[in-house]
Design an enzyme around this catalytic site. Structure first.
Site, mmCIF file in Angstrom:
data_model
loop_
_atom_site.group_PDB
_atom_site.id
_atom_site.type_symbol
_atom_site.label_atom_id
_atom_site.label_comp_id
_atom_site.label_asym_id
_atom_site.label_seq_id
_atom_site.Cartn_x
_atom_site.Cartn_y
_atom_site.Cartn_z
ATOM 1 N N GLY A 246 0.829 -1.202 0.000
ATOM 2 C CA GLY A 246 0.000 0.000 0.000
ATOM 3 C C GLY A 246 0.859 1.246 0.000
ATOM 4 N N SER A 247 0.304 2.325 0.489
ATOM 5 C CA SER A 247 0.982 3.612 0.461
ATOM 6 C C SER A 247 2.097 3.672 1.496
ATOM 7 C CB SER A 247 -0.011 4.744 0.728
ATOM 8 O OG SER A 247 -0.451 4.722 2.070
ATOM 9 N N ARG A 249 2.605 6.163 3.470
ATOM 10 C CA ARG A 249 2.034 6.750 4.688
ATOM 11 C C ARG A 249 1.488 5.664 5.608
ATOM 12 N NH1 ARG A 249 -3.013 8.001 6.265
ATOM 13 N NH2 ARG A 249 -3.870 7.490 4.211
ATOM 14 N N GLY A 251 2.089 2.437 5.308
ATOM 15 C CA GLY A 251 3.161 1.488 5.554
ATOM 16 C C GLY A 251 4.032 1.885 6.725
ATOM 17 N N GLU A 268 5.736 -3.400 0.862
ATOM 18 C CA GLU A 268 5.798 -3.034 -0.559
ATOM 19 C C GLU A 268 5.016 -1.739 -0.706
ATOM 20 O OE1 GLU A 268 7.705 -4.465 -2.516
ATOM 21 O OE2 GLU A 268 8.083 -6.418 -1.587
ATOM 22 N N CYS A 302 2.350 0.234 -8.703
ATOM 23 C CA CYS A 302 3.474 0.753 -7.928
ATOM 24 C C CYS A 302 4.712 0.870 -8.806
ATOM 25 C CB CYS A 302 3.747 -0.127 -6.714
ATOM 26 S SG CYS A 302 3.938 -1.872 -7.103
#
Length: 515
Positions: A246-247, A249, A251, A268, A302
């Protein structure tokens, strides 16, 4: 479940995948949760309601975890090649349902049908990879300094693996983690994105027949839905490893939360991927890599290409070729193979896209190819946007960020070291590429002085990766690795063993301890 027009076979696909009255539960569907709030999944393709999924409550989560704990006691005793055989059967089931699941992925997420089918193929491929790996969980044998002693390493399963996946690859990321975790002897609890929960239910429906046929406890694969389930996974000491996609932020929050309880993570996170276009590049190859990298999946990978760093001598030519290619892009229903660009996931993503364009303008960016929201018949969901190209500087705040949308920032360079410095000059470090026929540039880019990303390519784009190589990045991308190579080690714990087969007990380092 909503009644859908069957122009692209969606209704048939949903029926095949068992999507009727949908509740989130464990893999075999024997324990459906019925107390949580409903999540309604709307397709970004046409705005239609696909189905509703029941969120898992804290009590539901606890039920799933207890089943997972019990299942692990049984699953870890099964020989790894036997676990691999079950994963092989899962691959066969995915082959049977590839068309239907690929259609659902395309419809719920918004990527092209070919990309949806390709994502399911990745799942099949990782099953095949995991089957071979189930016979290759090698440890090391080493010489002891003590006579009549043997030392070796072996690997044991961790236990329960938490998988929190993102909307852009609603099924593949789960399989990258789960198939490897399963052959390692772990069991999995999966919290999918709340934007694409129907795909997750479909996956559980596909594999449940395999688990039932092999008398595998249902807790080997648990599905929980809703943001609260993600929080529970992150804070649960019974889960030794959490794989989060995910993002950056979110993460960062996951990393801190899991680390505080001494758990492990595979992260990731965001990518801000660049292609360097050398003066020695084959522009026709650049065109394919850059355009697909920037607009494929509507820029929601991504590994999507965010920046194009072009040598000043070929800059104008590259821009003209890109403008021509962008003028030919067809935007529309991703289930129609004639279209190149589908929708963004939702209207929130559309607003982020618009905000990024405006911010780039404010910082001095020059619009090369105009963006904007596409309106009219066929675009009723409000999620379709035009791929945009902006001439920018690498230091712009907006260029330093990852915007999950089809926005490509272009910029010039004068020498190869400057280009590499620009490529590396962002907080993220996932995927990178150089197009050149100059061997010295290739080798410099791939050397320790070159790209600082987890993935570095020559004469192919940044977008996508093969399952045989470990996937992941550095810096704010998280540093984790999934899928191929020796990434399996993240799902296991290492144990060093020493056996004394002699009649005396000598101590290490020659220590004397006479009694």
């Amino acid at each position: 479940m909503a009644t859908l027009t069957d122009t692209f076979g969606i209704q048939k696909a949903l029926t095949e995948l068992g999507i009727t009255e949908v509740n989130a539960g464990t893999s075999t569907g024997l324990h459906n949760f019925a107390n949580g709030a409903l999540i309604s999944s709307y397709s970004p393709v046409d705005g239609s309601l696909i189905a509703q999924v029941q969120c898992s409550t804290a009590e539901d989560y606890e039920t799933a975890m207890k089943k997972a704990e019990e299942a692990f006691k049984i699953w870890r005793q099964m020989p790894a090649p036997k676990r691999g055989e079950i994963v092989r059967q899962m691959g066969d089931e995915l082959r049977k349902h590839k068309e239907a699941l690929g259609q659902l992925v395309s419809y719920e997420m918004g990527k092209s049908l070919q990309e949806g089918l390709g994502e399911v193929q990745e799942m099949i491929d990782i099953c095949d990879f995991a089957v071979g790996l189930s016979r290759q969980l090698y440890g090391l044998t080493m010489h002891s300094e003590r006579p009549n002693h043997r030392m070796y390493e072996q690997w044991h399963p961790l236990g329960i693996v938490g998988i929190i996946s993102a909307f852009n690859f609603p099924v593949a990321v789960w399989s990258w983690n789960s198939m490897i975790a399963w052959i390692c002897g772990d069991v999995c609890i999966w919290k999918p994105s709340s934007k694409t929960p129907i795909c997750a239910v479909a996956c559980q429906n596909i594999i449940k027949t395999v688990l039932q046929r092999n008398n595998v406890p249902e807790g080997v694969s648990c599905l929980v839905v809703g943001n609260e389930s993600g929080n529970l996974i992150n804070n649960d000491k019974r889960i030794p490893m959490v794989s989060f996609t995910g993002s950056t932020r979110i993460g960062r929050h996951v990393s801190k939360t899991v680390a505080e309880r001494f758990g492990n993570t595979i992260l990731e996170l965001g990518g801000n991927n660049a292609i360097i276009v050398s003066e020695h590049a084959d522009i026709s190859m650049v065109l394919v890599g850059a355009v697909f990298g920037a607009v494929g999946t509507a820029g929601q990978r991504c590994t999507s290409t965010r920046r194009l760093i072009v040598h000043e001598s070929v800059y104008n030519k590259t821009i003209e070729v890109l403008k021509s290619a962008y003028s030919q892009l067809k935007i529309g229903n991703p289930l129609d193979a004639n279209n190149h660009v589908g929708p963004l996931i939702d209207k929130g993503a559309v607003q982020d896209y618009l905000n990024a364009i405006e911010k780039a303008k404010q910082e001095g960016g020059k619009i090369i190819v105009e963006g904007g929201v596409v309106e009219g018949d066929g675009y009723e969901s409000g999620c379709y946007v035009k791929p945009c190209i902006i001439e920018a500087e690498n230091h712009f705040d907006i260029v330093q960020e990852e915007t999950f949308a089809p926005i490509l920032y272009v910029m010039k360079y004068s020498n190869i070291q400057e280009a590499i410095d620009m490529q590396n000059g962002v907080p993220q470090g996932l995927s990178s590429s150089i197009f050149t026929t100059n061997m010295r540039e290739m080798e410099l880019f791939l050397s320790a002085q070159g790209s600082d990303c987890g993935i570095a390519n020559v004469n192919i784009g940044t977008s996508g990766a093969e399952i045989g190589g470990a996937f992941g990045g550095e810096k704010e991308t998280g540093g984790g690795r999934e899928s191929g190579s020796d990434a399996w080690k993240a799902y296991m714990r290492r144990q060093t063993n020493t056996i004394n087969y002699g009649t005396q007990l000598p101590l290490a380092q020659g220590i004397k301890f006479d009694l």
